[in-house]
Design a protein around this motif. Structure first.
Motif, PDB file in Angstrom:
ATOM      1  N   TYR A  82     -30.975  -8.527 -18.383  1.00 37.94           N
ATOM      2  CA  TYR A  82     -30.437  -8.647 -19.740  1.00 37.94           C
ATOM      3  C   TYR A  82     -29.523  -9.852 -19.927  1.00 37.94           C
ATOM      4  O   TYR A  82     -29.118 -10.147 -21.044  1.00 37.94           O
ATOM      5  CB  TYR A  82     -29.662  -7.378 -20.107  1.00 37.94           C
ATOM      6  N   TYR A 107     -35.809  -5.673 -27.941  1.00 43.66           N
ATOM      7  CA  TYR A 107     -36.021  -4.641 -26.945  1.00 43.66           C
ATOM      8  C   TYR A 107     -36.067  -3.271 -27.622  1.00 43.66           C
ATOM      9  O   TYR A 107     -35.169  -2.918 -28.393  1.00 43.66           O
ATOM     10  CB  TYR A 107     -34.900  -4.652 -25.917  1.00 43.66           C
ATOM     11  N   THR A 161     -38.220  -2.070 -20.966  1.00 39.92           N
ATOM     12  CA  THR A 161     -37.250  -2.886 -20.231  1.00 39.92           C
ATOM     13  C   THR A 161     -36.558  -2.065 -19.164  1.00 39.92           C
ATOM     14  O   THR A 161     -36.236  -2.564 -18.088  1.00 39.92           O
ATOM     15  CB  THR A 161     -36.207  -3.500 -21.180  1.00 39.92           C
ATOM     16  N   PRO A 177     -42.466  -5.219 -22.221  1.00 39.33           N
ATOM     17  CA  PRO A 177     -41.702  -4.755 -23.387  1.00 39.33           C
ATOM     18  C   PRO A 177     -42.383  -5.020 -24.721  1.00 39.33           C
ATOM     19  O   PRO A 177     -41.917  -4.539 -25.754  1.00 39.33           O
ATOM     20  CB  PRO A 177     -40.383  -5.528 -23.275  1.00 39.33           C
ATOM     21  N   PHE A 258     -39.620 -12.030 -19.997  1.00 40.67           N
ATOM     22  CA  PHE A 258     -39.443 -10.810 -19.215  1.00 40.67           C
ATOM     23  C   PHE A 258     -40.131 -10.930 -17.862  1.00 40.67           C
ATOM     24  O   PHE A 258     -39.544 -10.605 -16.817  1.00 40.67           O
ATOM     25  CB  PHE A 258     -40.011  -9.625 -20.000  1.00 40.67           C
TER      26      PHE A 258
END
Length: 267
Positions: A82, A107, A161, A177, A258
């Protein structure tokens, strides 16, 4: 435009080292013309300083704001899932915002309601576990139809996530995600002639509704957690879980997707 967002709230732990770093970040932000506010409600960018756990706390403590952007600064070690920006290179974050050289990542959240009384949101996962040294029994119900009856230590329901966190540590799948879904993963299930479960993680569409019914057999005070925070509920009978309409908007650098993060952290 992102460059028009100038009010910043900074969330961090309250230890001496974290507070010292916070003061340096405040000075850097103010020097660049940003306004650092005392109340998160007055901010349109919320920055956490620390690690992924700090970021999760920042999102939860500021009530999963839908009208602002979140950004994570990692203060030590390597980049986390994150946190895109490093404490030792604050100029990179400022420059990215100034030049609009950032992208907004959305997200998904899951929403969990306990006994129709309290509703919670989770960015990583919802987990329910036996609170004593004994297994407990849970009916797993999908769209109002009994799917299986679980006997074991607990269950994890994770977002895409969150699939890289607690879920991955118990051999759950890592999920893109971009997929609107959530995942159910078992903790030490017991399969015998009486109880039988799928025995593997499974992924549900965001259109599905999941209900967990805890058998009231003397072990009906399970431990319940949302992300990295335990929830103080005494008795649990039914938990209803689904994909929320809400999303968390985070600031990310370009070329830092990601899957690039997954590769960097785990491979």
């Amino acid at each position: 435009m992102l460059a028009d967002r100038m009010n910043i709230f900074i969330f961090t732990k309250q230890d001496e080292d974290s507070l010292s770093k916070k003061e340096i970040v405040i000075e850097a932000m103010q020097h660049e013309g940003f306004k650092v506010v005392e109340q998160s409600e007055d901010a349109n960018i919320i920055i956490s300083i620390g690690n992924d756990g700090t970021f999760l706390q920042a999102v939860r403590k500021t009530n999963f704001r839908q009208d602002c952007l979140y950004a994570g600064i990692y203060s030590e070690g390597r980049q986390a899932m994150y946190c895109d920006f490093h404490y030792n290179n604050l100029h990179e974050m400022v420059l990215a915002i100034r030049k609009a050289d950032i992208e907004v990542r959305r997200y998904p959240l899951i929403e969990a309601s306990i006994d129709n009384q309290q509703t919670f949101y989770c960015l990583n996962e919802f987990s329910i576990r036996s609170n004593i040294i004994r297994t407990f029994v849970v009916d797993v119900i999908i769209d109002d139809k009994l799917f299986e009856t679980f006997l074991g230590d607990g269950l994890i329901i994770s977002t895409p996530t969150g699939s890289t966190a607690y879920n991955k540590s118990v051999r759950g799948a890592v999920v893109d995600p971009f997929l609107p879904c959530f995942q159910v993963t078992e903790l030490a299930s017991v399969n015998n002639n009486t109880y039988r479960t799928l025995g593997s993680p499974f992924i549900l569409s965001g259109d599905r509704k999941l209900r967990l019914h805890v058998h009231q057999d003397g072990n009906d005070f399970p431990s319940v957690a949302m992300d990295n925070e335990a929830i103080g509920v005494r008795r649990v009978v039914d938990v209803e879980i689904g994909l929320s309409d809400k999303v968390i908007k985070t600031v990310k650098l370009k070329h830092n997707s990601f899957w690039e993060k997954v590769q960097r952290i785990y491979l």
